[in-house]
Design an enzyme around this catalytic site. Structure first.
Site, PDB file in Angstrom:
ATOM      1  CB  SER A 150      -0.850   0.119   1.173  1.00  0.00           C
ATOM      2  OG  SER A 150      -1.455   1.308   1.574  1.00  0.00           O
ATOM      3  CE1 TYR A 163      -4.231  -2.472   4.323  1.00  0.00           C
ATOM      4  CE2 TYR A 163      -3.203  -0.226   4.328  1.00  0.00           C
ATOM      5  CZ  TYR A 163      -3.732  -1.580   3.929  1.00  0.00           C
ATOM      6  OH  TYR A 163      -3.676  -1.630   2.297  1.00  0.00           O
TER       7      TYR A 163
END
Length: 269
Positions: A150, A163
């Site tokens: 990401s 995350y």
């Protein structure tokens, strides 16, 4: 030890894509099949989605299989890689697409939620990569491992502590694997998407305006898949340990603040 492998000796024939039932995973699986690669996909809850991916791949005249994999049930869940490799007759490419996240402030985060995200996003990728790499070494013809991280592999976001930690950890793991597996002709890279219109972001394939992103919109899963297809190919033979950010320029603006930019006035001097 100098690797004997070159771009002329690696020909990808088979791939396993985790989380191939929807979103980026499905787009990646179909893109790889579009280059003539047989593909196995995993799914957690959405068997129908995985079946649809399999049918789309078969329409491209490639073999396709699916199997269940729950990355909160480790280490056994990684058996799915061996299962699919057996059905495909080997594994040349692994793409770790499975992922999850939270939207919880750090002070309110409970340990079980923290561990679930770490389990899926980094522990699962570690185990699947290890299984795939061992098979690739045994086959002796090189390979490709691509980790979907990401933009938050590199930059933080409020409410996404586990995350961000997991994606940063997966980025570091990518680099170590790249160092250690190079002698076997296996390259390892990561792709770091920005906001992509997928079910995970609550957007079912719609491209939406984003004034704070230099390209002015969310991304399409196929735009990530095309980069993965390049990294899975012979053409990328001299690239390993890299993280390719594919985010429409979001990182240039700062992913935390970009969501609060209401219009294009920032473009003016």
């Amino acid at each position: 030890m100098t690797s004997p492998f070159t771009d002329s000796t690696f020909v990808p024939r088979t791939a396993v894509v985790t989380g191939g039932d929807s979103g980026i995973g499905r787009a990646v699986a179909v893109a790889l099949a579009g280059t003539g690669i047989d593909v196995g996909v995993t799914y957690n809850r959405d068997k129908d989605g995985a079946d649809a991916t399999v049918q789309e791949i078969r329409q491209l005249a490639c073999a396709a299989f699916s199997t269940h994999m729950d990355l909160t049930d480790l280490p056994g869940a990684a058996d799915a890689v061996d299962t699919l490799a057996g059905q495909l007759g080997g594994i040349d490419v692994l793409v770790n697409c499975s992922g999850t996240g939270t939207a919880t402030p750090f002070l309110d985060l409970d340990y079980d939620s923290w561990r679930e995200v770490l389990s899926v996003d980094v522990d699962g990728a570690f185990l699947c990569s290890q299984r795939a790499a061992r098979l690739m070494v045994e086959q002796g013809r090189g390979g490709r491992i691509v980790n979907i991280t990401s933009v938050h592999e590199h930059l933080p976001k409020v409410g996404a502590a586990p995350y961000c930690a997991a994606k940063a950890g997966l980025g570091g793991l990518t680099q170590v694997m790249a160092l250690e597996l190079a002698q076997h002709g296996i390259t390892v890279n990561s792709v770091a998407p920005g906001e992509i219109s997928t079910p995970m972001t609550g957007q079912e394939g719609e491209i939406n305006a984003r004034p704070g992103v230099p390209l002015g919109r969310t991304g399409d899963a196929r735009e990530i898949a095309s980069v993965v297809a390049f990294l899975a190919s012979a053409t990328s033979s001299y690239m390993t340990g890299a993280s390719l950010v594919v985010d429409g320029g979001m990182a240039l603006m700062g992913p935390q603040a970009v969501q609060f930019v209401p219009d294009d006035s920032w473009r003016n001097v």
